[in-house]
Motif scaffolding. Sequence first.
Motif, PDB file in Angstrom:
ATOM      1  N   GLN A 125      -8.071 -12.742   7.562  1.00 60.06           N
ATOM      2  CA  GLN A 125      -7.625 -11.986   6.394  1.00 60.06           C
ATOM      3  C   GLN A 125      -6.436 -11.090   6.740  1.00 60.06           C
ATOM      4  OE1 GLN A 125      -9.067 -13.409   4.016  1.00 60.06           O
ATOM      5  NE2 GLN A 125     -10.947 -12.413   3.379  1.00 60.06           N
ATOM      6  N   ILE A 126      -6.499 -10.458   7.910  1.00 65.45           N
ATOM      7  CA  ILE A 126      -5.399  -9.582   8.321  1.00 65.45           C
ATOM      8  C   ILE A 126      -4.122 -10.381   8.548  1.00 65.45           C
ATOM      9  CG2 ILE A 126      -4.593  -8.063  10.169  1.00 65.45           C
ATOM     10  CD1 ILE A 126      -7.484  -7.134  10.502  1.00 65.45           C
ATOM     11  N   LEU A 127      -4.248 -11.553   9.161  1.00 64.60           N
ATOM     12  CA  LEU A 127      -3.075 -12.399   9.387  1.00 64.60           C
ATOM     13  C   LEU A 127      -2.446 -12.827   8.072  1.00 64.60           C
ATOM     14  CD1 LEU A 127      -4.287 -14.615  12.382  1.00 64.60           C
ATOM     15  CD2 LEU A 127      -2.624 -12.738  12.429  1.00 64.60           C
ATOM     16  N   PHE A 128      -3.278 -13.015   7.032  1.00 65.89           N
ATOM     17  CA  PHE A 128      -2.732 -13.325   5.713  1.00 65.89           C
ATOM     18  C   PHE A 128      -1.766 -12.233   5.268  1.00 65.89           C
ATOM     19  CE2 PHE A 128      -6.496 -16.077   4.045  1.00 65.89           C
ATOM     20  CZ  PHE A 128      -6.041 -17.127   4.829  1.00 65.89           C
ATOM     21  N   THR A 129      -2.215 -10.996   5.355  1.00 64.13           N
ATOM     22  CA  THR A 129      -1.408  -9.891   4.846  1.00 64.13           C
ATOM     23  C   THR A 129      -0.151  -9.670   5.691  1.00 64.13           C
ATOM     24  OG1 THR A 129      -2.701  -8.292   6.134  1.00 64.13           O
ATOM     25  CG2 THR A 129      -3.448  -8.757   3.907  1.00 64.13           C
ATOM     26  N   PHE A 130      -0.228  -9.953   6.990  1.00 59.06           N
ATOM     27  CA  PHE A 130       0.951  -9.790   7.848  1.00 59.06           C
ATOM     28  C   PHE A 130       2.078 -10.748   7.461  1.00 59.06           C
ATOM     29  CE2 PHE A 130      -1.316  -7.869  11.795  1.00 59.06           C
ATOM     30  CZ  PHE A 130      -1.371  -6.657  11.123  1.00 59.06           C
ATOM     31  N   GLN A 131       1.723 -11.871   6.865  1.00 58.35           N
ATOM     32  CA  GLN A 131       2.726 -12.867   6.504  1.00 58.35           C
ATOM     33  C   GLN A 131       3.353 -12.619   5.135  1.00 58.35           C
ATOM     34  OE1 GLN A 131       3.580 -15.183   8.776  1.00 58.35           O
ATOM     35  NE2 GLN A 131       2.084 -14.220  10.138  1.00 58.35           N
ATOM     36  N   LEU A 132       2.879 -11.599   4.431  1.00 60.91           N
ATOM     37  CA  LEU A 132       3.335 -11.374   3.066  1.00 60.91           C
ATOM     38  C   LEU A 132       4.443 -10.320   3.040  1.00 60.91           C
ATOM     39  CD1 LEU A 132      -0.093 -11.214   1.198  1.00 60.91           C
ATOM     40  CD2 LEU A 132       1.468 -13.157   1.322  1.00 60.91           C
ATOM     41  N   PRO A 133       5.603 -10.647   2.443  1.00 64.79           N
ATOM     42  CA  PRO A 133       6.654  -9.635   2.265  1.00 64.79           C
ATOM     43  C   PRO A 133       6.454  -8.908   0.931  1.00 64.79           C
ATOM     44  CG  PRO A 133       7.491 -11.790   1.669  1.00 64.79           C
ATOM     45  CD  PRO A 133       6.060 -11.999   2.083  1.00 64.79           C
ATOM     46  N   PHE A 134       6.539  -7.585   0.949  1.00 69.24           N
ATOM     47  CA  PHE A 134       6.382  -6.785  -0.262  1.00 69.24           C
ATOM     48  C   PHE A 134       7.673  -6.007  -0.487  1.00 69.24           C
ATOM     49  CE2 PHE A 134       2.164  -7.215   1.622  1.00 69.24           C
ATOM     50  CZ  PHE A 134       1.468  -7.761   0.556  1.00 69.24           C
ATOM     51  N   CYS A 135       8.329  -6.287  -1.609  1.00 69.45           N
ATOM     52  CA  CYS A 135       9.614  -5.634  -1.868  1.00 69.45           C
ATOM     53  C   CYS A 135       9.746  -5.175  -3.310  1.00 69.45           C
ATOM     54  CB  CYS A 135      10.758  -6.588  -1.534  1.00 69.45           C
ATOM     55  SG  CYS A 135      10.652  -8.172  -2.390  1.00 69.45           S
ATOM     56  N   GLY A 136       8.689  -5.345  -4.098  1.00 65.56           N
ATOM     57  CA  GLY A 136       8.767  -4.971  -5.507  1.00 65.56           C
ATOM     58  C   GLY A 136       7.820  -3.844  -5.845  1.00 65.56           C
ATOM     59  N   PRO A 137       7.077  -3.974  -6.937  1.00 64.24           N
ATOM     60  CA  PRO A 137       6.138  -2.925  -7.323  1.00 64.24           C
ATOM     61  C   PRO A 137       5.063  -2.734  -6.257  1.00 64.24           C
ATOM     62  CG  PRO A 137       6.190  -4.716  -8.940  1.00 64.24           C
ATOM     63  CD  PRO A 137       7.058  -5.116  -7.821  1.00 64.24           C
ATOM     64  N   ASN A 138       4.558  -1.526  -6.175  1.00 62.04           N
ATOM     65  CA  ASN A 138       3.517  -1.238  -5.184  1.00 62.04           C
ATOM     66  C   ASN A 138       2.243  -0.700  -5.835  1.00 62.04           C
ATOM     67  OD1 ASN A 138       4.532   1.249  -5.961  1.00 62.04           O
ATOM     68  ND2 ASN A 138       4.265   2.160  -3.942  1.00 62.04           N
ATOM     69  N   VAL A 139       2.101  -0.932  -7.139  1.00 62.17           N
ATOM     70  CA  VAL A 139       0.941  -0.440  -7.886  1.00 62.17           C
ATOM     71  C   VAL A 139      -0.079  -1.570  -8.007  1.00 62.17           C
ATOM     72  CG1 VAL A 139       0.114   0.509 -10.067  1.00 62.17           C
ATOM     73  CG2 VAL A 139       2.340   1.196  -9.153  1.00 62.17           C
ATOM     74  N   ILE A 140      -1.316  -1.311  -7.547  1.00 61.14           N
ATOM     75  CA  ILE A 140      -2.393  -2.296  -7.598  1.00 61.14           C
ATOM     76  C   ILE A 140      -3.421  -1.847  -8.628  1.00 61.14           C
ATOM     77  CG2 ILE A 140      -4.235  -3.413  -6.291  1.00 61.14           C
ATOM     78  CD1 ILE A 140      -2.614  -3.026  -3.787  1.00 61.14           C
ATOM     79  N   ASP A 141      -3.605  -2.640  -9.665  1.00 58.65           N
ATOM     80  CA  ASP A 141      -4.561  -2.315 -10.720  1.00 58.65           C
ATOM     81  C   ASP A 141      -5.954  -2.776 -10.298  1.00 58.65           C
ATOM     82  OD1 ASP A 141      -5.740  -1.520 -13.037  1.00 58.65           O
ATOM     83  OD2 ASP A 141      -4.983  -3.187 -14.250  1.00 58.65           O
ATOM     84  N   HIS A 142      -6.515  -2.067  -9.332  1.00 59.61           N
ATOM     85  CA  HIS A 142      -7.831  -2.429  -8.797  1.00 59.61           C
ATOM     86  C   HIS A 142      -8.418  -1.196  -8.126  1.00 59.61           C
ATOM     87  CE1 HIS A 142     -10.927  -5.090  -7.153  1.00 59.61           C
ATOM     88  NE2 HIS A 142     -10.427  -6.042  -7.919  1.00 59.61           N
ATOM     89  N   ILE A 143      -9.672  -1.335  -7.673  1.00 59.06           N
ATOM     90  CA  ILE A 143     -10.315  -0.206  -6.994  1.00 59.06           C
ATOM     91  C   ILE A 143     -10.185  -0.304  -5.480  1.00 59.06           C
ATOM     92  CG2 ILE A 143     -11.985   0.080  -8.855  1.00 59.06           C
ATOM     93  CD1 ILE A 143     -14.052  -1.264  -6.977  1.00 59.06           C
ATOM     94  N   MET A 144      -9.710  -1.461  -4.970  1.00 58.10           N
ATOM     95  CA  MET A 144      -9.548  -1.619  -3.530  1.00 58.10           C
ATOM     96  C   MET A 144      -8.371  -2.546  -3.261  1.00 58.10           C
ATOM     97  SD  MET A 144     -12.823  -4.071  -2.705  1.00 58.10           S
ATOM     98  CE  MET A 144     -13.031  -5.673  -3.514  1.00 58.10           C
ATOM     99  N   CYS A 145      -7.864  -2.485  -2.053  1.00 62.88           N
ATOM    100  CA  CYS A 145      -6.689  -3.272  -1.670  1.00 62.88           C
ATOM    101  C   CYS A 145      -7.146  -4.652  -1.205  1.00 62.88           C
ATOM    102  CB  CYS A 145      -5.922  -2.546  -0.570  1.00 62.88           C
ATOM    103  SG  CYS A 145      -4.233  -3.133  -0.354  1.00 62.88           S
TER     104      CYS A 145
END
Length: 278
Positions: A125-145
């Motif tokens: 799961q952690i390796l999944f997130t390491f491969q993701l580039p985030f450059c737009g909105p940073n608002v998550i409509d949820h209770i957890m990441c």
Amino acid sequence: MQNQSLVVDFVLLGLSQDPNIQKMVFIVFLFVYIATIGGNMLIVVTILSSPALLGSPMYFFLAFLSFLDACFSSVITLIVLTVMAYDRYVAICKPLHYSSIMNWRLCGILMGVAWTGGFLHSMIQILFTFQLPFCGPNVIDHIMCDLYPLLKLACMDTHIFHLLVIANSGFICIIIFTLLLISYGVILLSLRTHSSEGRQKALSTCGSHIAVVVLFFVPCIFMYSRPPSAFFFDKIVAIFCTILTPMLNPMIYTFRNKDMKNAMRKVWNRLVMAYDEK
């Protein structure tokens, strides 16, 4: 991508932006948290303080599950539930060989497998997130990441990652849940040859285990085995899976278990006597 800055933090919207609702939610979740920690740690302390219970692999696994629930470590809970199902299968279907099969060496091996499986699952799961580039909105409509909300914010085509999440979490939950249901089905069929008293006791134990399995796996299957479409009750399912289920486990395992209730009574009496002596 080149003209945009990378996102380094995220904002969780939670359940509501209304301050009054937030206060009520805080109070409710505070009591739920206290009940979860108190109930699960009570089971751990009771089992550790009762040699008769601690000597049984069943209660050893129950103490381990309660410890995980108290720490909100849902990552390897499904593996522990599988081990507990195997323990009940041996106890009911092969009672004469239970002590020789479910020895402490096997318990240690099973716990080692559980920790290893949980660690590998987490690392994937952690390796999944390491491969993701985030450059737009940073608002998550949820209770957890969680992974699905994160994938919606990634600046890339995430269809492959969606499939990986379904394979790593969804399919594993479905396979283990199916195997558990089959194993409990075999156990229930084997009860036809038992006495009425033994059948009633086994049904009570298996009923508690099946309830916990359903409470844990059904929300997980719903969250990770479907296409990443947003539903308005996703937050409710996440709350049920991560908050309410750990609180309900102590109630399910203790209210119908005479051994646990007797052990808790003895622990309480020892505490009262120790307090009186002081």
